[in-house]
Design an enzyme around this catalytic site. Structure first.
Site, PDB file in Angstrom:
ATOM      1  N   CYS A 199       4.348  59.031  74.878  1.00 33.76           N
ATOM      2  CA  CYS A 199       3.810  60.456  75.261  1.00 33.76           C
ATOM      3  C   CYS A 199       2.613  61.006  74.746  1.00 33.76           C
ATOM      4  O   CYS A 199       2.629  61.722  73.825  1.00 33.76           O
ATOM      5  CB  CYS A 199       5.128  61.303  74.891  1.00 33.76           C
ATOM      6  SG  CYS A 199       6.883  60.785  75.241  1.00 33.76           S
ATOM      7  N   ALA A 200       1.762  60.647  75.376  1.00 28.85           N
ATOM      8  CA  ALA A 200       0.423  60.574  74.902  1.00 28.85           C
ATOM      9  C   ALA A 200      -0.447  62.057  75.121  1.00 28.85           C
ATOM     10  O   ALA A 200      -1.145  62.404  74.160  1.00 28.85           O
ATOM     11  CB  ALA A 200      -0.675  59.522  75.320  1.00 28.85           C
ATOM     12  N   PRO A 202      -1.795  65.712  75.076  1.00 30.74           N
ATOM     13  CA  PRO A 202      -3.280  65.710  75.598  1.00 30.74           C
ATOM     14  C   PRO A 202      -4.108  64.808  75.269  1.00 30.74           C
ATOM     15  O   PRO A 202      -5.192  64.558  75.850  1.00 30.74           O
ATOM     16  CB  PRO A 202      -3.730  67.171  75.341  1.00 30.74           C
ATOM     17  CG  PRO A 202      -3.062  67.347  74.177  1.00 30.74           C
ATOM     18  CD  PRO A 202      -1.673  66.654  74.189  1.00 30.74           C
ATOM     19  N   SER A 204      -5.130  63.934  71.668  1.00 31.81           N
ATOM     20  CA  SER A 204      -5.882  63.697  70.509  1.00 31.81           C
ATOM     21  C   SER A 204      -5.246  62.554  69.552  1.00 31.81           C
ATOM     22  O   SER A 204      -6.065  61.856  68.994  1.00 31.81           O
ATOM     23  CB  SER A 204      -5.639  64.869  69.648  1.00 31.81           C
ATOM     24  OG  SER A 204      -4.062  65.235  69.665  1.00 31.81           O
ATOM     25  N   LYS A 205      -3.966  62.204  69.574  1.00 30.75           N
ATOM     26  CA  LYS A 205      -3.509  61.150  68.843  1.00 30.75           C
ATOM     27  C   LYS A 205      -3.836  59.877  69.513  1.00 30.75           C
ATOM     28  O   LYS A 205      -4.191  58.894  68.690  1.00 30.75           O
ATOM     29  CB  LYS A 205      -1.862  61.214  68.629  1.00 30.75           C
ATOM     30  CG  LYS A 205      -1.280  62.210  68.239  1.00 30.75           C
ATOM     31  CD  LYS A 205       0.014  62.166  67.987  1.00 30.75           C
ATOM     32  CE  LYS A 205       0.732  63.384  67.295  1.00 30.75           C
ATOM     33  NZ  LYS A 205       0.413  64.648  68.278  1.00 30.75           N
ATOM     34  N   ASP A 231       1.724  59.152  79.905  1.00 27.44           N
ATOM     35  CA  ASP A 231       2.472  60.364  80.233  1.00 27.44           C
ATOM     36  C   ASP A 231       3.092  60.474  81.581  1.00 27.44           C
ATOM     37  O   ASP A 231       2.745  59.691  82.372  1.00 27.44           O
ATOM     38  CB  ASP A 231       1.479  61.428  79.887  1.00 27.44           C
ATOM     39  CG  ASP A 231       1.981  62.800  79.497  1.00 27.44           C
ATOM     40  OD1 ASP A 231       2.419  63.233  78.362  1.00 27.44           O
ATOM     41  OD2 ASP A 231       2.168  63.616  80.497  1.00 27.44           O
ATOM     42  N   ASP A 292       5.917  60.279  70.009  1.00 27.56           N
ATOM     43  CA  ASP A 292       5.628  61.736  69.746  1.00 27.56           C
ATOM     44  C   ASP A 292       6.391  62.582  70.902  1.00 27.56           C
ATOM     45  O   ASP A 292       5.601  62.914  71.853  1.00 27.56           O
ATOM     46  CB  ASP A 292       4.264  62.173  69.559  1.00 27.56           C
ATOM     47  CG  ASP A 292       4.112  63.746  68.894  1.00 27.56           C
ATOM     48  OD1 ASP A 292       4.832  64.075  67.977  1.00 27.56           O
ATOM     49  OD2 ASP A 292       3.309  64.398  69.805  1.00 27.56           O
ATOM     50  N   CYS A 345       7.043  68.164  66.938  1.00 28.98           N
ATOM     51  CA  CYS A 345       6.450  69.447  66.138  1.00 28.98           C
ATOM     52  C   CYS A 345       7.865  70.517  66.183  1.00 28.98           C
ATOM     53  O   CYS A 345       7.404  71.729  66.571  1.00 28.98           O
ATOM     54  CB  CYS A 345       5.275  70.022  67.167  1.00 28.98           C
ATOM     55  SG  CYS A 345       5.729  70.106  68.869  1.00 28.98           S
TER      56      CYS A 345
END
Length: 868
Positions: A199-200, A202, A204-205, A231, A292, A345
């Site tokens: 689940c990439a 936007p 940043s990871k 995604d 994520d 999160c």
């Protein structure tokens, strides 16, 4: 053009309002106060708030406080500090790209210049205006004591804000929340690892993972590994592409799939057999997987205060099942011995510890939860919870027996802290529950099956429909429960009953809370795959996915010719987007994937094969195979073909003197099958090439939206004087520079700066006579200009070599670098060399004066002119 008139055409009322310059009546709502109606333009005391309907975000939610107090996620005496921190704005943070050429210069500038200049701008919470995050390696991540709003509004921070924007745009830094940087660090990534970010967006990871695998690689070389960033939303994929293209990596593939159905690309190797007589099989598996997952997001309250008014307990309950499915798919795609990080999160244990416990239950000893307390010791973290309760419609539910029968379509056994011992009884109840729920009027579109130890729900995970389901499950103290069946226990009994304690070592999970280090909230669990998954563990996922596929096919119109369901959140990708590239398609042998020989691996491979057959059962049809190469499988996205035009490749190699050591064959891909109309050529690493070949062998199961590093672009001079039709791309120059032997110029610092500043310079205006002579005698067309530092020989394979792409015309030299990149490079040169000038041997006052009065000429090629 034909479309011009349609664009200009407006309705009668709209045209009249446009001519009269009327304000949009819907812009600020329809409500007007009497004072607003009487106000005029010349009013000396106008309303300071131009939008009367706007109100600041509320940072109060009684349900939120009641829920997390009941879950005891923080000690009671620390609750006030916890909740007060959540109501403060989130400080900004950013990360330096360690694989960038100037990362040491940027770090030095932060340590010296900005640390001193920003010391006066401190608040009562922080003692330093800017500081490196102590737990991030090599001072590459920095924390500010200013929020994003303060950076935009504070005049004293304007220069620093402009610095952040410019460096972020060119890719030397990435603005990212501090806690979001943590999960990739626990993956323990190496340059040869195959990494999957399920689940990439936007991105940043994903950018961070690319930094890690490229960090120790020398110029002109590529890592052996790769990153596949996936995604579900194609629009978010475009955002992901925009973020990661700043990295300029040939080791990245961006895909567009639902994470819980990510294909494994199982293929038999040309139907050959090993020494035991078993068919050799290729399967796409990964050394590292980052999960994520989508979540309720209440850990981002400081960054997104609108969540305060939206939050309810049902948000976490609604995404729990999807999170479990994504995590289990990640475990299935993980190699034995690999590591997966599950993160959210959110602070909700239903989304965190409950999901981890369900992974451990389903894996039945094949996966272990790692204790990583010794890693990143300076990171303040808290252990995971081993006991929690579930909240539904105003009721606290301690165990699954307490759930009303009519609510068991929403509240699942996996949400509770029970283990294998306490779930066996749910199996015997599953048939009764199925019969009861099928006869009851339950509005949720769900079905049940007995899987291992619990009842699992098959529910449509479409985000829009999921949002409707979430609204049914909201928290309210006075909620009325309308159940036809009796609740297992009264609410008074539940209030006095403590939730059960999980037998798994969930304290090895990590909780990052906002008030510990002035950050957001995050949850992280690190999982290690000990052995292949058991037969029933994988089949359970496959059966659930196949049933969902049947449901989609029966309800979704417009299926493809191969009976593939259209991705719900997918839209057509623009054909003219140069950054979006679809799946490669060219057959070729590959031995880069593990061959399954052991019994456990064979079991898992057969189950994965069954999973894929359930998803793409009708893929291998004759008609589909015939259309794969030319048209591609996925509608709305052009396929990528390997670029094999030998004449063009030989022309490029000869014109630029590219060494034979650098491989071009089978590493170049493009979007157009017609070599005469190719605009851009992309370079892919060996690992990406192997993935593409495997993807073609299995019928293009991977829907690839972007891959490769742009290295060549079609370019023609106005007078057709160039001998090579393709110019070098700035993105691919660092990779190609060590292997280029022709079309290279060496410029002094003075001339190099003038080129960046004025962009086009006539040959007589150059300061260095040798450079002037070499530039005028160079073959017309694309060339490379390398900065010649004083008393230092030029080595193209040196990581410190600074070079730009230029175009040599009849009478001038033009740079082919964006204005932003040129400005950034000028500032880097100023920071590194200051006022130092490295001049040519024939420099004179006259030549210096001429250089100061350069005339920017539009002759020849000032701007790239692509061949259509």
């Amino acid at each position: 053009m034909g479309g011009g008139k349609a664009v200009q055409k407006r309705g009668r009322t709209q045209r009249r309002h446009f001519r009269e310059g009327r304000e949009n009546a819907w812009k600020y709502g329809t409500k007007k106060t009497r004072s607003d109606e009487g106000a005029t333009v010349d009013d000396p005391n106008p309303n300071p708030n131009p939008n009367p309907s706007w109100e600041p975000f509320s940072t109060q939610n009684p349900g939120f406080e009641e829920y997390y107090k009941g879950q005891a996620i923080v000690p009671e005496e620390q609750w006030d500090e916890f909740i007060s921190t959540l109501r403060k704005p989130l400080p900004a943070a950013f990360r330096i790209n360690a694989s960038g050429q100037f990362f040491k210069d940027i770090r030095l500038q932060l340590e010296n210049e900005f640390t001193t200049s920003l010391d006066t701008e401190v608040n009562d919470y922080e003692t330093e205006a800017i500081r490196p995050l102590p737990w991030y390696p090599d001072k590459l991540a920095w924390h500010l004591n200013f929020s994003r709003m303060q950076l935009r509004k504070n005049q004293t921070l304007e220069r620093f804000h402009e610095f952040l924007k410019q460096e972020n745009e060119v890719g030397t830094i990435t603005r990212q929340e501090a806690v979001s940087m943590v999960p990739p660090l626990f993956l323990d990534v190496l340059p040869d690892h195959y990494i999957l970010d399920l689940c990439a967006a936007p991105g940043s990871k994903t950018f961070q993972l690319l930094e890690i695998i490229h960090q120790s690689i020398k110029p002109g070389f590529l890592p052996d590994g790769l990153v596949i960033a996936n995604d579900v939303d194609v629009q978010r994929c475009n955002l992901l592409i925009h973020q990661t293209k700043r990295m300029c990596s040939a080791n990245l593939i961006v895909t567009n799939h639902e994470a819980q159905y990510f294909p494994s690309c199982l293929s038999t190797k040309d139907f050959t057999r090993d020494e035991h007589g078993e068919l050799k099989k290729d399967i796409l598996q990964f050394d590292r997987v980052l999960c994520d997952v989508p979540c309720s997001g209440d850990g981002t309250l400081r960054k997104a205060p609108d969540i305060w008014r939206k939050w309810n307990a049902g948000m976490g309950n609604g995404v729990h099942r999807l999170q479990v499915e994504i995590a289990m798919r990640g475990i299935t795609l993980l190699k034995v011995g690999g590591r997966m990080v599950y993160s959210t999160c959110s602070m909700n244990p239903v989304e965190n510890e409950a999901v981890v416990a369900e992974i451990l239950r389903r894996s039945k000893g094949s996966v272990e939860l790692l204790d990583v307390s010794y890693e990143l010791p300076e990171l303040v973290r808290r252990p995971g919870l081993r006991t929690w309760k579930v909240r539904d419609r105003g009721l606290w539910l301690a165990t699954y027996e307490d759930v009303p029968i009519s609510r068991r379509g929403v509240i699942l056994p996996s949400m509770f802290p029970c283990d294998e011992i306490c779930t066996s009884k749910f199996q015997s109840e599953s048939l009764y529950e199925n019969a009861t729920l099928n006869n009851s009027e339950v509005k949720n579109n769900c079905s049940f099956e007995s899987v291992d130890h619990c009842v699992t729900m098959d529910i449509d995970n479409d985000p829009k429909k999921l949002g409707n389901d979430v609204t049914l499950v909201h928290i309210s103290k006075d909620a009325e429960i309308e159940d036809d069946c009796k609740v297992g226990a009264s609410q008074n009994d539940l209030d006095e009953t403590k939730a059960k304690v999980s037998s798994f070592s969930l304290e090895h999970c990590m909780r990052i809370l906002p008030y510990d280090q002035n950050s957001g909230a995050f949850f992280i669990a690190v999982l290690h795959k000990i052995s292949s998954l058991h037969d029933d563990s994988v089949k359970a996922v496959g059966q659930s996915n196949r049933r969902k596929q049947r449901t989609q096919r029966s309800t979704s119109p417009g299926l493809g010719s191969d009976d593939q369901p259209v991705v719900r959140s997918s839209i057509d990708i623009p054909q003219d987007d140069p950054g979006v590239v679809e799946a490669a398609s060219a057959p070729g042998p590959t031995d880069k994937f593990p061959s399954v020989k052991d019994d456990q691996g064979a079991v898992e491979t057969e189950n994965i094969e069954a999973f894929d057959n359930g998803e793409d059962g009708n893929l291998e049809t004759k008609q589909t195979k015939e259309n794969l190469v030319t048209h591609g499988k996925w509608r709305g996205v052009d396929p990528v073909v390997f670029f094999r035009d030998e004449n063009t490749i030989n022309s490029i190699r000869s014109f630029y003197g590219i060494s034979d050591v650098f491989p071009l064959d089978s590493h170049l891909v493009t979007r157009n099958c017609d070599a005469n109309h190719v605009k851009r050529i992309y370079y892919i690493s060996e690992s990406v090439r192997d993935i593409l070949e495997l993807n073609f062998k299995v019928g293009q199961k991977l829907k690839i939206t972007s891959l490769g590093l742009k290295v060549f672009e079609r370019q023609a001079s106005k007078d057709n004087s160039g001998t090579c039709t393709f110019r070098l791309s700035s993105e691919g120059l660092p990779l190609l520079l060590p292997y280029i032997g022709k079309q290279i110029l060496s410029a002094s610092l003075e001339d190099f700066r003038h080129l960046l500043q004025y962009r086009t310079i006539k040959f007589p205006d150059f300061v260095d006579a040798d450079f002037r002579e070499n530039a005028s005698t160079l073959m017309p067309g694309c060339c490379v200009t390398v900065l010649k530092e004083k008393n230092k020989e030029i080595f193209q394979d040196d990581s410190s070599a600074i070079a730009i792409v230029c175009w040599k015309g009849k009478s001038n030299l033009s740079i082919m670098v964006s204005q932003l990149d040129a400005q950034e490079l000028l500032e880097r040169l100023q920071a590194r060399f200051g006022g130092q000038r490295v001049s040519g041997p024939d420099e004179s006052d006259a030549s210096h004066g001429a250089a100061a009065e350069l005339e920017v000429s539009g002759a020849q090629v000032a701007e790239p002119d692509f061949v259509e």
